[in-house]
Design an enzyme around this catalytic site. Sequence first.
Site, PDB file in Angstrom:
ATOM      1  N   ASP A   1      12.550  23.995  -1.483  1.00  0.00           N
ATOM      2  CA  ASP A   1      13.297  23.193  -2.459  1.00  0.00           C
ATOM      3  C   ASP A   1      14.780  23.052  -2.159  1.00  0.00           C
ATOM      4  O   ASP A   1      15.498  22.392  -2.910  1.00  0.00           O
ATOM      5  CB  ASP A   1      13.172  23.835  -3.852  1.00  0.00           C
ATOM      6  CG  ASP A   1      11.776  24.346  -4.096  1.00  0.00           C
ATOM      7  OD1 ASP A   1      10.877  23.511  -4.257  1.00  0.00           O
ATOM      8  OD2 ASP A   1      11.576  25.579  -4.066  1.00  0.00           O
TER       9      ASP A   1
ATOM     10  N   CYS B   1      14.119  25.192   3.282  1.00  0.00           N
ATOM     11  CA  CYS B   1      13.207  25.909   2.386  1.00  0.00           C
ATOM     12  C   CYS B   1      12.365  24.877   1.620  1.00  0.00           C
ATOM     13  O   CYS B   1      12.525  23.670   1.795  1.00  0.00           O
ATOM     14  CB  CYS B   1      13.977  26.768   1.398  1.00  0.00           C
ATOM     15  SG  CYS B   1      15.309  27.738   2.126  1.00  0.00           S
TER      16      CYS B   1
ATOM     17  N   TYR C   1      16.001  31.543   5.599  1.00  0.00           N
ATOM     18  CA  TYR C   1      14.864  32.326   6.113  1.00  0.00           C
ATOM     19  C   TYR C   1      14.957  32.512   7.621  1.00  0.00           C
ATOM     20  O   TYR C   1      15.285  31.561   8.349  1.00  0.00           O
ATOM     21  CB  TYR C   1      13.551  31.603   5.824  1.00  0.00           C
ATOM     22  CG  TYR C   1      13.149  31.598   4.372  1.00  0.00           C
ATOM     23  CD1 TYR C   1      12.906  32.788   3.685  1.00  0.00           C
ATOM     24  CD2 TYR C   1      12.992  30.393   3.691  1.00  0.00           C
ATOM     25  CE1 TYR C   1      12.525  32.777   2.349  1.00  0.00           C
ATOM     26  CE2 TYR C   1      12.608  30.364   2.363  1.00  0.00           C
ATOM     27  CZ  TYR C   1      12.378  31.569   1.697  1.00  0.00           C
ATOM     28  OH  TYR C   1      12.002  31.546   0.378  1.00  0.00           O
TER      29      TYR C   1
ATOM     30  N   ARG D   1     -10.518  -0.172  14.681  1.00  0.00           N
ATOM     31  CA  ARG D   1     -10.481   0.602  13.432  1.00  0.00           C
ATOM     32  C   ARG D   1     -11.615   0.125  12.523  1.00  0.00           C
ATOM     33  O   ARG D   1     -12.685   0.697  12.537  1.00  0.00           O
ATOM     34  CB  ARG D   1      -9.089   0.436  12.804  1.00  0.00           C
ATOM     35  CG  ARG D   1      -8.746   1.461  11.777  1.00  0.00           C
ATOM     36  CD  ARG D   1      -7.266   1.484  11.440  1.00  0.00           C
ATOM     37  NE  ARG D   1      -6.736   0.239  10.918  1.00  0.00           N
ATOM     38  CZ  ARG D   1      -5.472   0.091  10.524  1.00  0.00           C
ATOM     39  NH1 ARG D   1      -4.623   1.094  10.592  1.00  0.00           N
ATOM     40  NH2 ARG D   1      -5.037  -1.063  10.055  1.00  0.00           N
TER      41      ARG D   1
ATOM     42  N   HIS E   1      -6.091  -7.391  12.807  1.00  0.00           N
ATOM     43  CA  HIS E   1      -4.853  -6.592  12.814  1.00  0.00           C
ATOM     44  C   HIS E   1      -4.515  -6.239  14.254  1.00  0.00           C
ATOM     45  O   HIS E   1      -5.383  -5.839  15.024  1.00  0.00           O
ATOM     46  CB  HIS E   1      -5.075  -5.318  11.984  1.00  0.00           C
ATOM     47  CG  HIS E   1      -3.815  -4.549  11.724  1.00  0.00           C
ATOM     48  ND1 HIS E   1      -2.691  -5.106  11.163  1.00  0.00           N
ATOM     49  CD2 HIS E   1      -3.501  -3.250  11.957  1.00  0.00           C
ATOM     50  CE1 HIS E   1      -1.743  -4.179  11.041  1.00  0.00           C
ATOM     51  NE2 HIS E   1      -2.206  -3.045  11.527  1.00  0.00           N
TER      52      HIS E   1
ATOM     53  N   ARG F   1       0.760 -10.844   6.782  1.00  0.00           N
ATOM     54  CA  ARG F   1       0.762  -9.603   5.985  1.00  0.00           C
ATOM     55  C   ARG F   1       1.972  -8.780   6.407  1.00  0.00           C
ATOM     56  O   ARG F   1       1.983  -8.159   7.453  1.00  0.00           O
ATOM     57  CB  ARG F   1      -0.511  -8.780   6.253  1.00  0.00           C
ATOM     58  CG  ARG F   1      -1.808  -9.505   5.969  1.00  0.00           C
ATOM     59  CD  ARG F   1      -2.992  -8.577   6.185  1.00  0.00           C
ATOM     60  NE  ARG F   1      -2.980  -7.905   7.466  1.00  0.00           N
ATOM     61  CZ  ARG F   1      -3.425  -8.434   8.601  1.00  0.00           C
ATOM     62  NH1 ARG F   1      -3.951  -9.645   8.635  1.00  0.00           N
ATOM     63  NH2 ARG F   1      -3.357  -7.738   9.733  1.00  0.00           N
TER      64      ARG F   1
ATOM     65  N   LYS G   1       0.838  -1.197   0.000  1.00  0.00           N
ATOM     66  CA  LYS G   1       0.000   0.000   0.000  1.00  0.00           C
ATOM     67  C   LYS G   1       0.876   1.251   0.000  1.00  0.00           C
ATOM     68  O   LYS G   1       2.067   1.177   0.292  1.00  0.00           O
ATOM     69  CB  LYS G   1      -0.928  -0.017   1.212  1.00  0.00           C
ATOM     70  CG  LYS G   1      -0.222  -0.037   2.558  1.00  0.00           C
ATOM     71  CD  LYS G   1      -1.223  -0.124   3.696  1.00  0.00           C
ATOM     72  CE  LYS G   1      -0.507  -0.221   5.029  1.00  0.00           C
ATOM     73  NZ  LYS G   1      -1.326   0.230   6.136  1.00  0.00           N
TER      74      LYS G   1
HETATM   75  C1  LIG Z   1      -4.279  -4.227   7.944  1.00  0.00           C
HETATM   76  C2  LIG Z   1      -2.794  -4.180   7.838  1.00  0.00           C
HETATM   77  N1  LIG Z   1      -2.120  -5.333   7.699  1.00  0.00           N
HETATM   78  C3  LIG Z   1      -0.778  -5.360   7.607  1.00  0.00           C
HETATM   79  C4  LIG Z   1      -0.029  -4.200   7.653  1.00  0.00           C
HETATM   80  C5  LIG Z   1       1.456  -4.281   7.576  1.00  0.00           C
HETATM   81  O1  LIG Z   1       2.037  -3.895   8.792  1.00  0.00           O
HETATM   82  P1  LIG Z   1       3.605  -3.870   8.963  1.00  0.00           P
HETATM   83  O2  LIG Z   1       4.107  -2.830   8.020  1.00  0.00           O
HETATM   84  O3  LIG Z   1       3.795  -3.486  10.380  1.00  0.00           O
HETATM   85  O4  LIG Z   1       4.114  -5.217   8.628  1.00  0.00           O
HETATM   86  C6  LIG Z   1      -0.685  -2.989   7.803  1.00  0.00           C
HETATM   87  C7  LIG Z   1       0.094  -1.765   7.887  1.00  0.00           C
HETATM   88  O5  LIG Z   1      -0.143  -0.829   8.559  1.00  0.00           O
HETATM   89  C8  LIG Z   1      -2.102  -2.968   7.897  1.00  0.00           C
HETATM   90  O6  LIG Z   1      -2.790  -1.832   8.053  1.00  0.00           O
END
Ligand SMILES: Cc1ncc(COP(=O)(O)O)c(C=O)c1O
Length: 390
Positions: free
Chosen positions: A315, A313, A267, A136, A166, A221, A39
Amino acid sequence: MSSFHRDTWVEVDLDCIYENVKAVQEHVSDDVSVIAVVKANAYGHGDVQVANVALEAGAKYLAVSFLDEAMSLRQQGVKAPILVLGASRVSDLELAAKEDITLTVFQREWLEEASKVSLGDASINLHLKLDTGMGRIGARSKEEVKEIVSQIKSMDNFRLEGVYTHFATADEIHSTYVEKQFERFNELISEVEELRSVRFIHCGNSAATLRFPKRIFNAVRVGIAMYGLTPSPEMVPSLPFLLKEAFSLHTKLVHVKKLALGESVSYGATYTTKDEEWIGTVPVGYADGWTRKLQGMNVLVDGQYAPIVGRICMDQFMIKLPYQLPVGTVVTLIGKQEEQKISSDDVADKLDTINYEIPCMISYRVPRMFLRNRSIMEVRNYLQDKPIMG
Ligand SMILES: Cc1ncc(COP(=O)(O)O)c(C=O)c1O
């Protein structure tokens, strides 16, 4: 590097990602499927390049947050199964089915709406999200879960392929809360018979996968560990294998000058030289994600640490050089030079945040260069949204 017009680039070492995925697979048993979490443009690294190398290393599934991210992968030719972790619109169901993208479900109302959609010959895979303590998204009670499962059973063309949860605190050494979540997840799975036979049961993010490899069911995951970063600083002493950091950020000095004692920089004139000083100008700024709060942070130049002086700044920013150096000298903001290293962890520490945020915050203005088998594979300029070498 010649086909874009800026000497600032991110290097993504895909060999590190490959090796991290292999190490995760070896750490869990062979029958556990690795779901590579790509993601947010693969945490800022580059979605399709990371997805492809993770699959090459043995990952079986990809995960993203939104349908758009899944579509981006499909449009770039990725054929592997993709799970959308976040909420999707019922009105996008047909598109998801057509593109063979797996959706997360967790609401009865959503399923009722979905049951009115005709998918024709197409079908769609669903993973049911359980909220065991993250608070969540996810179904929370046994009754809710039972209703959702029987609703899906009654729907043609909808298949319950996975169930997951999760963890909120898997990266914290105190494990009371994560144990409660494990317990709740186990309870829900044993109470709702249909859940025991779904193809993928998953709860482990990187932290849980690294810490509890025998308790994470048949899929994990993995995000942050795949990128070679620790899920939290407190896990560093107990990491089961070496994580190889894939992301680095470099640029080149565009101007070098000697300032006399008492002259000011940038700045607000917040920095005044304490002596005669060599000051270098670095063409990176907060519009690249190098936020103003990084004033005072070191970068690497000629193998040495050099502090950012004065305000950052939009850039550009200035550094105090250890001595005179030529324009064009490479400056490393994240990464290694000779024996010295600045990690995303160090930047996170300076910003009082987590390492996850650091590669994500380096903006689309900075082209990504991908290394595979230790040589340049592709350079992607996100400003033009296309590979400029491949
Ligand atoms: C639903 C879910 N699964 C898995 C992950 C992966 O987590 P991590 O990067 O800690 O392995 C995330 C990341 O935030 C997540 O939101």
